[in-house]
Design a protein around this motif. Structure first.
Motif, PDB file in Angstrom:
ATOM      1  N   GLU A   1      -4.406   5.492   2.883  1.00 31.77           N
ATOM      2  CA  GLU A   1      -3.114   5.794   4.303  1.00 31.77           C
ATOM      3  C   GLU A   1      -1.674   6.093   2.743  1.00 31.77           C
ATOM      4  OE1 GLU A   1      -2.710   5.474   7.910  1.00 31.77           O
ATOM      5  OE2 GLU A   1      -4.851   5.831   7.854  1.00 31.77           O
TER       6      GLU A   1
ATOM      7  N   THR B   1      -5.341  -3.865   2.394  1.00 31.15           N
ATOM      8  CA  THR B   1      -4.352  -3.390   1.031  1.00 31.15           C
ATOM      9  C   THR B   1      -5.709  -3.404  -0.184  1.00 31.15           C
ATOM     10  OG1 THR B   1      -3.845  -5.247   1.075  1.00 31.15           O
ATOM     11  CG2 THR B   1      -2.790  -4.354   2.086  1.00 31.15           C
TER      12      THR B   1
ATOM     13  N   ARG C   1       4.455  -2.839   4.317  1.00 30.02           N
ATOM     14  CA  ARG C   1       4.216  -0.636   4.262  1.00 30.02           C
ATOM     15  C   ARG C   1       4.110  -0.444   5.801  1.00 30.02           C
ATOM     16  NH1 ARG C   1       5.202   2.183   0.093  1.00 30.02           N
ATOM     17  NH2 ARG C   1       5.151   3.888   1.391  1.00 30.02           N
ATOM     18  N   ARG C   2       2.528  -1.307   6.495  1.00 28.92           N
ATOM     19  CA  ARG C   2       2.129  -0.762   7.334  1.00 28.92           C
ATOM     20  C   ARG C   2       2.849  -1.352   9.111  1.00 28.92           C
ATOM     21  NH1 ARG C   2      -0.853   3.273   9.735  1.00 28.92           N
ATOM     22  NH2 ARG C   2      -1.856   2.444  11.078  1.00 28.92           N
ATOM     23  N   SER C   3       3.472  -2.000   8.756  1.00 20.37           N
ATOM     24  CA  SER C   3       4.043  -2.766   9.554  1.00 20.37           C
ATOM     25  C   SER C   3       5.798  -2.576  10.408  1.00 20.37           C
ATOM     26  CB  SER C   3       3.908  -4.456  10.249  1.00 20.37           C
ATOM     27  OG  SER C   3       4.430  -4.703   8.672  1.00 20.37           O
TER      28      SER C   3
ATOM     29  N   ASN D   1       4.951   7.144  -2.069  1.00 17.99           N
ATOM     30  CA  ASN D   1       3.579   7.334  -1.669  1.00 17.99           C
ATOM     31  C   ASN D   1       2.652   8.405  -2.715  1.00 17.99           C
ATOM     32  OD1 ASN D   1       1.140   7.422  -0.481  1.00 17.99           O
ATOM     33  ND2 ASN D   1       1.729   8.437   1.790  1.00 17.99           N
TER      34      ASN D   1
ATOM     35  N   ALA E   1       0.162  -4.492   2.999  1.00 19.69           N
ATOM     36  CA  ALA E   1       0.666  -5.349   4.279  1.00 19.69           C
ATOM     37  C   ALA E   1       2.224  -4.813   5.067  1.00 19.69           C
ATOM     38  CB  ALA E   1       0.025  -6.474   4.492  1.00 19.69           C
TER      39      ALA E   1
ATOM     40  N   ASN F   1      -4.448   1.338   2.567  1.00 20.96           N
ATOM     41  CA  ASN F   1      -3.275   0.949   1.517  1.00 20.96           C
ATOM     42  C   ASN F   1      -3.743   0.826   0.243  1.00 20.96           C
ATOM     43  OD1 ASN F   1      -1.661   1.954   3.699  1.00 20.96           O
ATOM     44  ND2 ASN F   1      -0.439  -0.165   3.560  1.00 20.96           N
TER      45      ASN F   1
ATOM     46  N   ARG G   1      -9.038   2.026   7.546  1.00 24.07           N
ATOM     47  CA  ARG G   1      -7.566   2.428   6.816  1.00 24.07           C
ATOM     48  C   ARG G   1      -7.123   1.389   5.467  1.00 24.07           C
ATOM     49  NH1 ARG G   1      -3.728   3.852  12.042  1.00 24.07           N
ATOM     50  NH2 ARG G   1      -5.020   1.418  12.545  1.00 24.07           N
TER      51      ARG G   1
ATOM     52  N   ILE H   1      -5.253  -4.132   9.215  1.00 28.16           N
ATOM     53  CA  ILE H   1      -5.294  -2.352   7.863  1.00 28.16           C
ATOM     54  C   ILE H   1      -5.612  -2.691   6.780  1.00 28.16           C
ATOM     55  CG2 ILE H   1      -3.227  -3.654   7.068  1.00 28.16           C
ATOM     56  CD1 ILE H   1      -4.395   0.032   6.745  1.00 28.16           C
TER      57      ILE H   1
END
Length: 555
Positions: free
Chosen positions: A155, A6, A346-348, A356, A344, A70, A68, A4
């Motif tokens: 995202e 960022t 927020r993704r995992s 958001n 990061a 963030n 993608r 991902i």
């Protein structure tokens, strides 16, 4: 594991990083890079183009592939508001938060994108603390265009102070009490109060550029020279008889201390507000981050002023990073990577506070992308049916030629023909069904666009304080003809209705100006409810041209 990207969008600097993430696991940094933005650009086409050009160069120089992403807006790009609402049902709480947004956001809601998050548990009075964050949609749209143009679809859109909060909570999970993170950037300083079950932040326009401006005035030099002098020789003067051998550096250190004193005054005011209005604890420690926080003796300055331990925020205390990296360079750059770590996470993982600010256009784009496979399947099915059709007729023609050529085998050919004809009917039936489904999908897409237009017209006709509670088609009884109009239910707070003394007439006037509805057919009635705090009006309206359609159908 997946990757991902960022992105932290500051006032004058972009920070981009690539992380390796996995569900339920902490992310690992793979690589990062920085880019400088031109100053003085607003959220316009020029701003979007500048972001796109800088990001293209950053991707090319760092070897990071588009993907993608963030992103986080700087604290100055977003407006925070901390409110309390009754801890009621989710629907009721959403209505109250919507009301607070309408009352507190300092720009029209039609030009805003906002998000909210509940903070902690309801208090002893049965009230829930809620954080509301809003940003101008033109800013988010400009950044989103730049990202999409380089192949990086957003995202989620966070804000830097919230990302710092999540990064601090993750890396300092065992720390008790209240922690104040002072993030000193170029144009603004974010004060983030980190406490279990509680968050509060303020953005203060005293930061690195403030020091540079004061240095330029004091030494009568241009801004670029002042910035270079600050970065190469700058330090924070200490109290008492502190002095430096070089008179210019001594003078510079005192200028920096004066600016830091202004910042410290804002910090003290923020601590008092946090304790009195947000019911938080006094900070038991200070963590410094941001590029300007690297000034020598800044840590000593805040320890002297605030009388609490001061340290530097380490966003990689629980986050892995490449072993081959230059430790000295990475140690300096880590001051600018806290926001990227929070993004990061927020993704995992599930973070303590999640907002958001993705715009409606991005949401619709994602929904359409999810529907593309269904359109592809329908198209492939239609092509397959057509191929079967031609293949089948070719086989039938072949059988007829064999029957005419050999009368002795006509009975065998006839039986074969009957079998093929049965197969043809099955294929034809399948084709007919597939065709009907394709036509149905096409009609649904057409009607969706048409009805979305009607809904948009009605929503634009609603003034502040009104909202659309129902939108139903109006049909002629016992008729299969398309709807002739709509029945609309409009709700508003009773207090607003009593003040305006207009009921739903203001909406009627707006709808009559629209070319979508027949002005003569629009009618209004009040719907009685058991709730005095809300009024509901029912509006009936025929589509423009509906009368002509009715006359034609009667003939």
């Amino acid at each position: 594991m997946e990757r991902i990207l960022t992105l932290n969008i500051g006032a004058t600097r972009l920070a981009l990083a690539e992380f390796e993430v996995g569900a339920g696991k902490s992310p690992a940094l793979l690589r990062y890079t920085f880019g400088e933005l031109p100053t003085g650009l607003e959220a316009s086409e020029d701003f979007s183009l500048a972001v796109e050009q800088v990001l293209r160069a950053m991707l090319a120089n760092s070897g990071i592939r588009p993907g993608r992403i963030n992103l986080a807006l700087s604290g100055q790009m977003a407006f925070p508001r901390f409110v309390k609402v009754p801890a009621d049902s989710p629907e009721r709480m959403h209505e109250m938060v919507q009301f607070e947004v309408e009352q507190n956001v300092p720009f029209p809601l039609s030009e805003a994108v906002w998000s909210d998050a509940s903070i902690g548990e309801p208090d002893y009075a049965g009230e829930q603390h809620v954080m509301i964050v809003a940003a101008r949609s033109e800013i988010i749209d400009a950044i989103s265009r730049a990202l999409i143009n380089i192949g990086c679809e957003p995202e989620l859109v966070d804000v830097a102070p919230v990302a710092i909060y999540n990064a601090t909570r993750f890396n300092y999970a065992d720390v008790d009490g209240c922690t104040l993170v002072i993030d000193i950037g170029a144009r603004c300083t974010n004060l983030v109060f980190v406490e279990a079950g509680r968050i509060f932040y303020r953005t203060i326009p005293v930061a690195g550029n403030t020091i540079t401006s004061e240095v330029a005035k004091t030494f009568d030099v241009d801004v670029d020279t002042a910035e270079q002098f600050k970065c190469e020789r700058g330090l924070v003067a200490q109290g008492g008889a502190f002095a430096v051998d070089d008179p210019d550096v001594d003078r510079l250190s005192k200028v920096i201390r004066n600016v830091m004193a202004r910042l410290n005054a804002e910090v003290m005011r923020s601590i008092s507000f946090y304790r009195s209005q947000q019911e938080g604890e006094a900070p038991s420690r200070i963590l410094l981050t941001g590029a300007t926080s690297q000034l020598p003796y800044l840590q000593n300055f805040f320890e002297e002023k605030l009388q609490v331990p001061v340290d530097f925020l380490n966003p990689f205390q629980s986050i892995a990073y490449p072993k081959h990296i230059d430790e000295e360079v990475f140690g300096r750059d880590a001051f600018s990577l806290s926001v990227l770590v929070g993004l990061a996470l927020r993704r995992s993982l599930t973070c303590p506070v999640e907002i958001n600010l993705v715009s409606k256009e991005l949401v619709e784009r994602k929904i359409f992308r999810k529907r593309i496979p269904f359109f592809v399947i329908s198209a492939v099915g239609l092509i397959a049916v057509a191929l079967l059709w031609f293949f089948h007729f070719g086989k039938i023609a072949s059988y007829y030629e064999n029957e005419l050529a050999d009368d002795a085998e006509i009975n065998v050919a006839q039986r074969a023909h009957d079998m093929r004809e049965s197969e043809y009917r099955e294929v034809a039936s399948d084709y007919s069904d597939a065709k009907k489904r394709v036509e149905a999908y096409t009609n649904l897409l057409t009607l969706r666009g048409k009805w979305q237009n009607y809904i948009n017209i009605v929503e634009k006709s609603l003034p502040d304080g009104y909202w659309l509670s129902a939108f139903e088609p109006k049909r002629v009884q016992n008729s299969t003809e398309p709807p002739t109009g709509v029945v609309i239910k409009v709700a508003l707070w009773g207090e607003i209705d009593s003040t305006a003394k207009s009921g739903g007439s203001i909406v009627i006037d707006a709808l009559k100006k629209s070319e979508a509805f027949d002005p003569e057919s629009i009618s209004l009635s009040r719907t009685d409810t058991s709730k005095s705090w809300i009024h509901i009006y029912t509006i009936s309206a025929d589509f423009a041209g509906a009368k002509k359609t009715k006359k034609k159908s009667r003939r």
